[in-house]
Write a protein that holds these residues in place. Structure first.
Motif, PDB file in Angstrom:
ATOM      1  N   ARG A  72       9.872  -9.416  -7.850  1.00 24.48           N
ATOM      2  CA  ARG A  72       9.807 -10.236  -9.072  1.00 24.48           C
ATOM      3  C   ARG A  72       9.658  -9.227 -10.212  1.00 24.48           C
ATOM      4  NH1 ARG A  72       8.509 -15.255  -6.458  1.00 24.48           N
ATOM      5  NH2 ARG A  72       6.902 -15.028  -4.878  1.00 24.48           N
ATOM      6  N   THR A 126      14.902 -19.996  -1.583  1.00 26.84           N
ATOM      7  CA  THR A 126      13.443 -20.129  -1.679  1.00 26.84           C
ATOM      8  C   THR A 126      12.968 -21.111  -0.625  1.00 26.84           C
ATOM      9  OG1 THR A 126      11.603 -21.043  -2.971  1.00 26.84           O
ATOM     10  CG2 THR A 126      13.789 -21.764  -3.626  1.00 26.84           C
ATOM     11  N   ILE A 127      11.830 -20.818  -0.019  1.00 29.41           N
ATOM     12  CA  ILE A 127      11.308 -21.764   0.992  1.00 29.41           C
ATOM     13  C   ILE A 127      10.814 -23.048   0.345  1.00 29.41           C
ATOM     14  CG2 ILE A 127      10.667 -19.951   2.636  1.00 29.41           C
ATOM     15  CD1 ILE A 127       7.684 -20.528   1.786  1.00 29.41           C
ATOM     16  N   ASP A 128      10.588 -23.034  -0.981  1.00 26.86           N
ATOM     17  CA  ASP A 128       9.910 -24.164  -1.628  1.00 26.86           C
ATOM     18  C   ASP A 128      10.771 -25.420  -1.768  1.00 26.86           C
ATOM     19  OD1 ASP A 128       7.820 -22.399  -1.902  1.00 26.86           O
ATOM     20  OD2 ASP A 128       8.269 -21.905  -3.989  1.00 26.86           O
ATOM     21  N   MET A 170       2.582 -23.662   1.929  1.00 33.48           N
ATOM     22  CA  MET A 170       3.117 -23.134   0.658  1.00 33.48           C
ATOM     23  C   MET A 170       3.987 -24.168  -0.047  1.00 33.48           C
ATOM     24  SD  MET A 170       4.145 -19.175   1.103  1.00 33.48           S
ATOM     25  CE  MET A 170       2.942 -17.886   0.832  1.00 33.48           C
ATOM     26  N   GLY A 171       4.503 -23.769  -1.193  1.00 31.82           N
ATOM     27  CA  GLY A 171       5.398 -24.651  -1.949  1.00 31.82           C
ATOM     28  C   GLY A 171       5.263 -24.471  -3.445  1.00 31.82           C
ATOM     29  N   ARG A 172       4.381 -23.579  -3.853  1.00 33.59           N
ATOM     30  CA  ARG A 172       4.096 -23.372  -5.275  1.00 33.59           C
ATOM     31  C   ARG A 172       3.728 -24.699  -5.931  1.00 33.59           C
ATOM     32  NH1 ARG A 172       5.242 -18.730  -8.238  1.00 33.59           N
ATOM     33  NH2 ARG A 172       6.684 -17.993  -6.692  1.00 33.59           N
ATOM     34  N   GLU A 223      -0.064 -26.242  -1.470  1.00 37.08           N
ATOM     35  CA  GLU A 223      -0.887 -25.272  -2.217  1.00 37.08           C
ATOM     36  C   GLU A 223      -1.068 -25.629  -3.697  1.00 37.08           C
ATOM     37  OE1 GLU A 223       0.678 -21.291  -2.555  1.00 37.08           O
ATOM     38  OE2 GLU A 223       2.716 -22.005  -2.806  1.00 37.08           O
ATOM     39  N   HIS A 254       1.748 -16.562   4.329  1.00 35.35           N
ATOM     40  CA  HIS A 254       3.081 -15.948   4.353  1.00 35.35           C
ATOM     41  C   HIS A 254       3.802 -16.015   5.692  1.00 35.35           C
ATOM     42  CE1 HIS A 254       1.747 -14.482   0.452  1.00 35.35           C
ATOM     43  NE2 HIS A 254       3.021 -14.286   0.185  1.00 35.35           N
ATOM     44  N   ARG A 257       7.076 -17.590   5.262  1.00 37.51           N
ATOM     45  CA  ARG A 257       8.210 -16.938   4.590  1.00 37.51           C
ATOM     46  C   ARG A 257       9.066 -16.107   5.544  1.00 37.51           C
ATOM     47  NH1 ARG A 257       6.442 -15.647  -0.945  1.00 37.51           N
ATOM     48  NH2 ARG A 257       7.257 -13.528  -0.733  1.00 37.51           N
TER      49      ARG A 257
HETATM   50  O1  F6P Z   1       8.247 -19.218  -3.905  1.00 34.36           O
HETATM   51  C1  F6P Z   1       7.923 -18.909  -2.600  1.00 34.36           C
HETATM   52  C2  F6P Z   1       6.429 -18.719  -2.441  1.00 34.36           C
HETATM   53  O2  F6P Z   1       6.166 -18.371  -1.106  1.00 34.36           O
HETATM   54  C3  F6P Z   1       5.587 -19.913  -2.881  1.00 34.36           C
HETATM   55  O3  F6P Z   1       5.555 -20.928  -1.919  1.00 34.36           O
HETATM   56  C4  F6P Z   1       4.262 -19.248  -3.123  1.00 34.36           C
HETATM   57  O4  F6P Z   1       3.508 -19.963  -4.082  1.00 34.36           O
HETATM   58  C5  F6P Z   1       4.647 -17.890  -3.667  1.00 34.36           C
HETATM   59  O5  F6P Z   1       5.984 -17.669  -3.261  1.00 34.36           O
HETATM   60  C6  F6P Z   1       3.794 -16.756  -3.180  1.00 34.36           C
HETATM   61  O6  F6P Z   1       4.230 -15.603  -3.821  1.00 34.36           O
HETATM   62  P1  F6P Z   1       3.791 -14.123  -3.409  1.00 34.36           P
HETATM   63  O7  F6P Z   1       4.488 -13.764  -2.131  1.00 34.36           O
HETATM   64  O8  F6P Z   1       4.241 -13.299  -4.558  1.00 34.36           O
HETATM   65  O9  F6P Z   1       2.309 -14.165  -3.212  1.00 34.36           O
END
Ligand code: F6P
Length: 324
Positions: A72, A126-128, A170-172, A223, A254, A257
């Motif tokens: 990112r 994206t997994i979200d 997860m899911g932001r 989350e 994670h 992911r």
């Molecule tokens: O966007 C994918 C994701 O795994 C979200 O579900 C989660 O909130 C975020 O990324 C976590 O990000 P990082 O790996 O930077 O902690």
């Protein structure tokens, strides 16, 4: 267009490699030179760019993560960063981009086009599953299956010990992973950011379960849920229920992911990768390739970025009914 580049950006997602493979093989098929950019926009800024061939993507369709690595990039969000990225693309003679990522990635691509006119077509990785313009995103199906496997295992312990388990997925800001893994895992309740579930209602559902002689319960907590993390929800519940509660919290994190992408994700990723590449070659720009009702469609980045992707509230209603 004779020379393009592909990169992955934002959180990695299972199936990204299948998508990269489709872009590269599609380019080779159409006689286009294709370059890979490592570590997303950071690699673009630093010139971490290399030519890819059909062989560069051999034996990766089944691998999780991304062979191009991901990041990112804060620097790309600055005009200076984008200027440096443009200089690198010029150096390599790259005329168009395929970006595999989410909303942050597409926001960057839009700014880049406005300033330098380099066209990008996106593939939703994206997994979200939080992107407007596609029914499913690359990685979502695998993440749901990973969460489900964990929920199934935790249910064994919940049942053996008569416990309540709060499982955070997860899911932001999106409840898609929670809803689907919750339904498939037979959860008693699913808490998502899109619909407020007050703690009083959680307590009511759990108590109704006890009254019907349920000895264990699973609550899946997304989350981004408004009542807080699963640990915070657990604390609030214990304050409202009298007596000792045998309650545990598991945050899956994670593990969701990573891993081998499901067949569904590999096929979706292949379709979206090729769709993004062919869109770019046909003059599409600033759009994301998506699949809606099994049709390949292109949605402008400004919509994927701006428009919310609503969850299906009927599925939440179903969780309630099926847990009686
Ligand atoms: O966007 C994918 C994701 O795994 C979200 O579900 C989660 O909130 C975020 O990324 C976590 O990000 P990082 O790996 O930077 O902690």
């Amino acid at each position: 267009m004779k020379r393009i580049a592909v990169f992955t950006s934002g959180g990695d997602a299972p199936g990204m490699n299948a998508c990269i493979r489709a872009v590269v093989r599609g380019a080779v098929y159409h006689d286009i030179e294709v370059f890979g950019i490592r570590r997303g926009y950071n690699g673009m800024i630093n010139g971490d760019i290399f030519q890819m061939t059909s062989h560069s993507v051999s034996n990766i369709v089944q691998r999780g993560g991304t062979i191009l690595k991901s990041a990112r990039s804060k620097e790309f969000m600055t005009p200076e960063g984008r200027q440096r990225a443009h200089e690198q693309l010029q150096k390599f003679g790259i005329e168009g981009l395929v970006a595999i990522g989410g909303n942050g990635t597409f926001t960057g691509a839009t700014l880049f086009f406005d300033e330098f006119g380099i066209p990008t077509v996106g593939a939703p990785g994206t997994i979200d599953n939080d992107l407007y313009g596609t029914d499913y995103t690359i990685g979502f199906d695998t993440a749901v299956n990973t969460a489900l496997e964990a929920i199934d295992k935790i249910r064994d312990t919940a049942d053996s010990h008569d416990r309540i388990f709060l499982i955070e997925v997860m899911g932001r800001d999106s409840g898609y992973i929670a809803i689907q893994s919750g339904i498939a895992g037979g959860a008693e309740l699913v808490m998502v950011p899109e619909v407020l579930t007050p703690i009083s209602e959680v307590v009511k559902t759990l108590q109704a379960g006890f009254n019907r002689s349920k000895s264990s319960s699973i609550v899946v907590v997304a989350e981004g849920e408004e009542e807080g993390s699963a640990a915070e929800v657990a604390e609030k519940i214990s304050k409202l229920i009298e007596g000792e509660l045998d309650m545990r919290v598991t945050t899956l994190g994670h593990i969701q992911r990573g891993g081998i992408p499901t067949a569904y994700d590999r096929i979706l990723a292949s379709r979206l990768g090729l769709g993004a590449l062919e869109g770019l070659l046909n003059g599409e720009k600033n759009v994301m390739a998506g699949v809606i009702n099994n049709e390949l469609v292109y949605t402008p980045f400004r919509d994927t970025i701006r428009l919310p992707k609503p969850i299906n509230e009927d599925l939440l209603r179903m969780v309630k009914i099926l847990s009686v």
